[in-house]
Design an enzyme around this catalytic site. Structure first.
Site, PDB file in Angstrom:
ATOM      1  CB  CYS A  60      21.387   1.478 -21.704  1.00  0.00           C
ATOM      2  SG  CYS A  60      21.624   2.147 -23.362  1.00  0.00           S
ATOM      3  CB  CYS A  69      30.420  -0.093 -19.202  1.00  0.00           C
ATOM      4  SG  CYS A  69      30.648   0.966 -20.545  1.00  0.00           S
ATOM      5  CB  CYS A  89      26.302   7.845 -20.658  1.00  0.00           C
ATOM      6  SG  CYS A  89      25.580   7.380 -22.249  1.00  0.00           S
ATOM      7  CD  GLU A 129      34.901   2.942 -14.826  1.00  0.00           C
ATOM      8  OE1 GLU A 129      34.834   1.878 -15.471  1.00  0.00           O
ATOM      9  OE2 GLU A 129      34.054   3.288 -13.995  1.00  0.00           O
ATOM     10  CB  CYS A 156      24.601   0.882 -19.117  1.00  0.00           C
ATOM     11  SG  CYS A 156      26.237   1.607 -19.314  1.00  0.00           S
ATOM     12  CB  CYS A 170      37.786  -0.500 -23.272  1.00  0.00           C
ATOM     13  SG  CYS A 170      36.063   0.000 -23.194  1.00  0.00           S
TER      14      CYS A 170
END
Ligand code: SAH
Length: 344
Positions: free
Chosen positions: A114, A331, A110, A90, A117, A103
């Site tokens: 977290c 995100c 990832c 994205e 997220c 961004c």
């Protein structure tokens, strides 16, 4: 390196030399690549034989738009790109008064884990190549028709987990013969990989380092950010101090306000004590709720009170506007949705 677009100008010059071409061809090819051509055929000032040879040896991979969502509220545009291997990432284009900001993602998925997220839910698939980061900036600019002046590395992925490729991307996007985006207009955000912060400090770049702090103590940070178990908040803050000493650049902290977790007046007071003497700026972000997570955003009142306590204690704090809230702009949410839909 298999992608010409990930190469620096001297490296492309070397490739041209090896192909028996004059030195000036390197700059021509670099400039064409960085202007967003979709095929070598568009490089009209190169001999046909060279174009054919390049197309065979260095096939161009151009990302395809698979989803594009535009916010009716604030003009934010979110792109979901499909890369040449079928993976998706994205990019978000935000329109601020100081300039259009993209961004970008640095990895497919990832591995930082977290709790709040969406990007990390499916783990890390792979790291992005330098040209795949550059293409996000380039093709967002071309598709939207809006000139991009600022970049934040705050999309999917952990930039310092893909250190070398990110450094090369920064060099490329900063190049006067390419997009020529000033380092001072670039922010790099990390969840707190201490060795990466020290390595970045050595480079003495003029970019803004953003630290995703999100908690005042190890006790709280451990519950929402697994990285804290590898590098404690004490080590992280010490690394920030070293970074400031080395670069003279003020640190920017990200703090997602989570109801009942990190938003108490006590938390603000601890932060003030721990960050004392470090030139910093605090970005307070009301948590963007992720479907799979039980965590909820703080109330507006708690955010305002928190901001006031920080400011009164000497840390400038701004509450970030939530742009694109009507288009899954936080995100990793769009990729997550798309991947889920396509698995069903
Ligand atoms: N991995 C890097 C950069 C990508 S995340 C990092 O951790 O900094 C970019 C920012 O968005 C980080 O500050 C991250 O903690 C924050 N973020 C992620 N999910 C969020 C959510 N649901 N609400 C608010 N901020 C979020």
């Amino acid at each position: 390196m298999s992608q010409l677009k990930s190469m620096t100008l001297p490296e492309i010059g070397q490739v041209m030399k090896e192909m028996g071409q004059p030195a000036f061809r390197g700059k021509q090819v670099f400039t064409w690549l960085h202007s967003g051509v979709r095929s070598y055929e568009e490089m009209t000032n190169l001999p046909k034989a060279l174009r054919d040879c390049l197309a065979e040896k260095y096939p161009l991979h151009i990302p395809q738009v698979v989803r594009k969502q535009e916010s009716k509220k604030d003009g934010t545009i979110k792109y979901l790109w499909e890369l040449s291997d079928g993976n998706c990432v994205e990019t978000v284009l935000m329109r601020y008064h100081y300039g259009n900001t993209v961004c970008i993602s640095t990895e497919v998925g990832c591995r930082m884990g977290c709790a709040f997220c969406a990007s990390t839910l499916g783990g890390l698939v792979r790291k992005l190549e330098p040209f795949e980061m550059l293409d996000q900036v380039l093709f967002t600019q071309i598709d939207s028709g809006l000139p991009i002046s600022h970049i934040v590395l705050m999309g999917i992925g952990e930039p310092l987990d893909n250190f070398d490729n990110v450094m090369r991307f920064l060099e490329l996007v900063n190049s006067p013969d390419g997009m020529n985006i000033s380092m001072r207009h670039i922010s790099l955000s990390t969840c707190g990989l201490v060795p990466g912060i020290d390595k970045l400090a050595q480079k003495k770049l003029q970019l803004t380092l953003s630290i995703s702090l999100h908690a005042p103590t190890d006790e709280i940070r451990n519950t929402i950010m697994p990285v804290n178990k590898a590098y404690s908040s004490e080590e992280l803050i010490a690394a920030c101090r070293r970074y400031y000493e080395k670069t003279g650049r003020r640190i920017s902290f990200e703090y997602a306000m989570i109801n009942g977790v990190n938003d108490t007046p006590e938390a603000a007071k601890i932060l003030l004590k721990r960050l004392k003497g470090l030139p910093a700026h605090m970005n307070l972000i009301p948590l963007n709720h992720v479907e799979e997570s039980p965590l909820k955003p703080s109330t507006r009142q708690a955010v305002q009170q928190f901001q006031k306590l920080l400011e009164d204690g000497g840390i400038p704090a701004t509450v970030r506007r939530t742009l694109g809230s009507d288009i899954d702009a936080s995100c990793g949410q769009l990729r997550r949705k798309y991947t889920k839909e396509n698995k069903q």
